[in-house]
Design an enzyme around this catalytic site. Structure first.
Site, PDB file in Angstrom:
ATOM      1  CD  GLU A 141      -3.052  -0.674   0.004  1.00 48.67           C
ATOM      2  OE1 GLU A 141      -3.060   0.392  -0.340  1.00 48.67           O
ATOM      3  OE2 GLU A 141      -3.803  -1.657  -0.215  1.00 48.67           O
ATOM      4  CD  GLU A 145       5.509 -20.970  10.751  1.00 51.30           C
ATOM      5  OE1 GLU A 145       5.369 -21.592  11.832  1.00 51.30           O
ATOM      6  OE2 GLU A 145       4.590 -20.513  10.081  1.00 51.30           O
TER       7      GLU A 145
END
Length: 271
Positions: A81, A112
């Protein structure tokens, strides 16, 4: 203090399947209302981290977010954004997620769990001591993130983190830890809920305050926003009308010829 995952503790609510839809919604909302006040308690730590990052970005450095699962996705959202909102380069705020871009939509098994992969992913971007890295993990135990932060410390790279557990392994390896202790989730262990909300709020605070410090907001307006749709073009035109008092038509022409609100206003004033 012994490390306890409050994010994994038993929900304060039981027999969720027996609740009506209204009861479910009310109880989820009741829990959500606690989050902003808990984030408020972390403002001193957030301030210290932002103050450490500002000089890096002003001197040409970059900010990296690194996470896995929901936490990694929240970093991707915040980073993605920044260019449209503030008109900055896509290379200024970069988000890395365990498992790569495909993990944004679907979980990548065991992604992960590697303590080396996070640092390897950072190296692909030629990370250096000019940059800063914020690890994001609700649990505070994600090897992908912890390994990356440890390597960053060795290379004199600023490290921060956002977690929802106290005294987590990730906090202990971060120079600037932010711990937002939201407590047990409505659905036990579902840290996409309150923990995710808390992380999103903190990320909003970090990126927005950084961009304002970098001069990307004037007054309270996004004067460098990318004009990527009709809504934003119309918003830009109104900003110009409000700022310099010209007609809507002239503001439209100035915006079209200059490409941003800031450039349009400057062109008019310097013309």
């Amino acid at each position: 203090m012994e490390f306890t995952k409050t994010t994994e503790q038993e929900s304060h609510y039981n027999d969720l399947e027996k609740m009506s839809i209204l009861e479910l919604l009310q109880n989820i909302n009741k829990e959500d209302q606690t989050v902003p006040q808990i984030v408020k308690q972390s403002i001193p730590e957030i301030e210290i981290l932002v103050k450490a990052i500002v000089p890096k970005l002003k001197n040409g450095g970059r900010l990296f977010y690194i996470g896995a699962g929901t936490s990694g996705r929240l970093g991707v959202v915040d980073a993605s954004e920044c260019p449209p909102t503030f008109g900055v380069s896509e290379d200024l705020v970069i988000a890395l997620i365990a498992g790569g871009d495909k993990a944004i939509r679907k979980a990548v098994e065991n992604a992960e769990d590697s303590k080396e992969q996070g640092w390897e992913d950072l190296l692909k971007h030629k990370i250096s001591s000019n940059d800063a890295v914020i690890g994001i993990a609700a649990s505070g135990t994600t090897p992908y993130v912890i390994g990356a932060l440890e390597k960053c410390n060795q290379q004199n790279i600023i490290t921060g983190c956002i977690t929802c557990n106290q005294n987590s392994p990730m906090s202990l390896v971060s120079q600037y830890p932010i711990e937002v202790i939201v407590g047990p989730e409505f659905v036990t262990g579902s840290s996409r809920m309150k923990a995710g909300t808390a992380q999103k709020l903190v990320l909003n605070m970090i990126s927005t305050s950084l961009m304002i410090q970098l001069g990307r907001v004037k007054g309270n307006k996004m004067v460098d926003m990318q004009l990527s749709n009709h809504k934003l073009v119309n918003r830009g035109i109104q900003m110009i009308v409000d700022e310099i008092g010209v007609s809507h038509q002239l503001a439209k022409e100035l915006l079209a010829s200059n490409g941003s609100v800031r450039k349009a206003v400057n062109a008019y004033r310097n013309g």
